[in-house]
Design a protein around this motif. Structure first.
Motif, PDB file in Angstrom:
ATOM      1  N   GLU A 126      44.368 -13.555 -10.901  1.00  0.00           N
ATOM      2  CA  GLU A 126      45.407 -14.134 -11.753  1.00  0.00           C
ATOM      3  C   GLU A 126      46.734 -14.097 -10.995  1.00  0.00           C
ATOM      4  O   GLU A 126      47.141 -13.034 -10.501  1.00  0.00           O
ATOM      5  N   VAL A 127      47.385 -15.273 -10.934  1.00  0.00           N
ATOM      6  CA  VAL A 127      48.621 -15.360 -10.158  1.00  0.00           C
ATOM      7  C   VAL A 127      49.680 -16.130 -10.945  1.00  0.00           C
ATOM      8  O   VAL A 127      49.346 -16.950 -11.808  1.00  0.00           O
ATOM      9  N   PRO A 128      50.971 -15.879 -10.659  1.00  0.00           N
ATOM     10  CA  PRO A 128      52.035 -16.652 -11.319  1.00  0.00           C
ATOM     11  C   PRO A 128      51.901 -18.143 -11.008  1.00  0.00           C
ATOM     12  O   PRO A 128      51.479 -18.525  -9.910  1.00  0.00           O
ATOM     13  N   ARG A 129      52.238 -18.979 -11.985  1.00  0.00           N
ATOM     14  CA  ARG A 129      52.087 -20.425 -11.826  1.00  0.00           C
ATOM     15  C   ARG A 129      52.779 -20.947 -10.569  1.00  0.00           C
ATOM     16  O   ARG A 129      52.259 -21.792  -9.860  1.00  0.00           O
ATOM     17  N   GLY A 130      53.951 -20.439 -10.298  1.00  0.00           N
ATOM     18  CA  GLY A 130      54.726 -20.935  -9.168  1.00  0.00           C
ATOM     19  C   GLY A 130      54.180 -20.530  -7.811  1.00  0.00           C
ATOM     20  O   GLY A 130      54.628 -21.050  -6.781  1.00  0.00           O
ATOM     21  N   GLN A 131      53.209 -19.602  -7.802  1.00  0.00           N
ATOM     22  CA  GLN A 131      52.676 -19.109  -6.526  1.00  0.00           C
ATOM     23  C   GLN A 131      51.238 -19.570  -6.267  1.00  0.00           C
ATOM     24  O   GLN A 131      50.600 -19.121  -5.309  1.00  0.00           O
ATOM     25  N   VAL A 132      50.725 -20.467  -7.103  1.00  0.00           N
ATOM     26  CA  VAL A 132      49.335 -20.891  -6.974  1.00  0.00           C
ATOM     27  C   VAL A 132      49.055 -21.505  -5.605  1.00  0.00           C
ATOM     28  O   VAL A 132      48.079 -21.151  -4.923  1.00  0.00           O
ATOM     29  N   ALA A 133      49.897 -22.434  -5.179  1.00  0.00           N
ATOM     30  CA  ALA A 133      49.674 -23.110  -3.893  1.00  0.00           C
ATOM     31  C   ALA A 133      49.696 -22.123  -2.736  1.00  0.00           C
ATOM     32  O   ALA A 133      48.831 -22.168  -1.842  1.00  0.00           O
ATOM     33  N   ALA A 134      50.667 -21.195  -2.750  1.00  0.00           N
ATOM     34  CA  ALA A 134      50.780 -20.214  -1.670  1.00  0.00           C
ATOM     35  C   ALA A 134      49.570 -19.280  -1.642  1.00  0.00           C
ATOM     36  O   ALA A 134      49.038 -18.950  -0.563  1.00  0.00           O
ATOM     37  N   VAL A 135      49.092 -18.873  -2.817  1.00  0.00           N
ATOM     38  CA  VAL A 135      47.927 -17.985  -2.887  1.00  0.00           C
ATOM     39  C   VAL A 135      46.676 -18.697  -2.384  1.00  0.00           C
ATOM     40  O   VAL A 135      45.875 -18.121  -1.632  1.00  0.00           O
ATOM     41  N   CYS A 136      46.514 -19.952  -2.761  1.00  0.00           N
ATOM     42  CA  CYS A 136      45.349 -20.718  -2.290  1.00  0.00           C
ATOM     43  C   CYS A 136      45.347 -20.843  -0.769  1.00  0.00           C
ATOM     44  O   CYS A 136      44.305 -20.692  -0.116  1.00  0.00           O
TER      45      CYS A 136
END
Length: 325
Positions: A283-293
């Motif tokens: 589970e990650v913050p919405r704004g960090q989804v791209a960076a986490v992927c």
């Protein structure tokens, strides 16, 4: 004109408060103290013809009390309401013939009669023409797959079969408004699915206006485009179900399947919900989804990756997290 309208609807219950002991009991004969509980607190909303609305909240939030006032079973302490243009608690025949209330924890059928005879009693009460009655019974029992149980005593029906018969009884007179209070409670998964499919079909075909309360979020997700959230008797949210995700969830779920076993840690990227050698849910913050992927793709051999909203149940727990049932 809206089919259902509430303006500042309020219900306060007054209960006698008794202290312990014989002296307190004697004192209570001459002077009683009462506690007031506001079960519904200035609730306001409108529902248009044909809408299927989920009415959600924790235990004791005021859902059932509201439905009882809208169906005329309770008189409010304040505010106004109209159902099909009628004041519900005046209990006019014109309104009672056009609404139906089904409560999953209350029996409406006669326990010691076969289901068919209970339905016959409803036909007589609502003065339904014999031909219309038979057509409705044939159609509804076929859709709910209980035609073979019509001659069975109600007490001998399974919970799922009994609830389907209760639903048929509630719909025999073709109500324009249907109040459903936990209609799938206690049912097995197959029966829940059958009831959901039937309600979806009935709402689409008959344009019946339906308010549904349920603790099964799958009922709400499959049936209700709009939801009203209530807590402590107050409306907290009224809008499209999809809006809950944006208003009450700041996170998204990233699910990853690896092409080979992975042992490295991912906790620095977010809250790890589940990790196996070949799978990861984080589970990650919405704004960090791209960076986490990107980080996961750089760190491990990825076979598949999906991003989804958290389950509605989780968001409901966050909304009502501080509420004590």
């Amino acid at each position: 004109m809206s089919v259902i309208e509430l303006h500042g609807l309020t219900k306060t219950f007054r209960t006698y408060r008794k202290d312990k002991g014989v002296l307190a009991a004697v004192k209570g004969l001459f002077h009683r103290e009462y506690t007031e509980t506001k079960a519904v607190d200035a609730v306001s909303f409108r529902i248009e013809e044909g809408e299927f609305v989920g009415f959600l909240g924790p235990n004791g939030a005021g859902k059932t009390t509201t439905l009882k006032m809208l169906s005329g079973l309770l008189h409010p302490s304040g505010g106004e309401a109209r159902v099909l243009g009628f004041v519900p608690w005046e209990r006019r025949d014109g309104m009672k013939r056009q609404i139906s209330l089904l409560m999953g924890q209350k029996n409406a059928l006669w326990w010691d009669l076969p289901a068919r005879e209970s339905l016959e009693l409803n036909r007589a009460i609502y003065e339904i023409p014999r031909e219309d009655f038979q057509r409705s019974v044939d159609e509804l029992t076929a859709l709910l797959d209980v035609r073979d149980q019509l001659s069975v005593m109600v007490r001998e029906l399974s919970l799922g079969q009994r609830m389907k018969m209760e639903l048929i009884a509630a719909l025999l007179h073709r109500p324009k408004v249907l109040f459903l209070d936990e209609p799938t409670i206690g049912l097995d998964v197959v029966s829940q699915k059958t009831v959901r499919d039937f309600l979806k079909h009935h709402n689409a075909e008959q344009r019946t206006t339906i308010i549904l309360t349920s603790h099964y979020m799958q009922d709400i997700e499959e049936l209700c485009p709009r939801v009203v959230l209530i807590d402590h008797g107050k409306v907290m949210f009224d809008g499209e179900l999809d809006r809950i995700t944006s208003e009450f969830s700041a996170n998204k779920i990233v699910e990853v399947k690896f092409s080979s076993a992975v042992s490295c840690a991912f906790s620095h990227l977010g809250h790890v919900l589940e990790q196996k050698p070949d799978e990861l849910r984080i589970e990650v913050p919405r704004g960090q989804v791209a960076a986490v992927c990107r980080a996961v793709l750089d760190q491990a051999p990825v076979a598949d990756l999906t991003v989804s909203e958290p389950p509605i149940e989780e968001m409901m727990r966050k909304v009502f997290g501080d509420r004590k049932s």
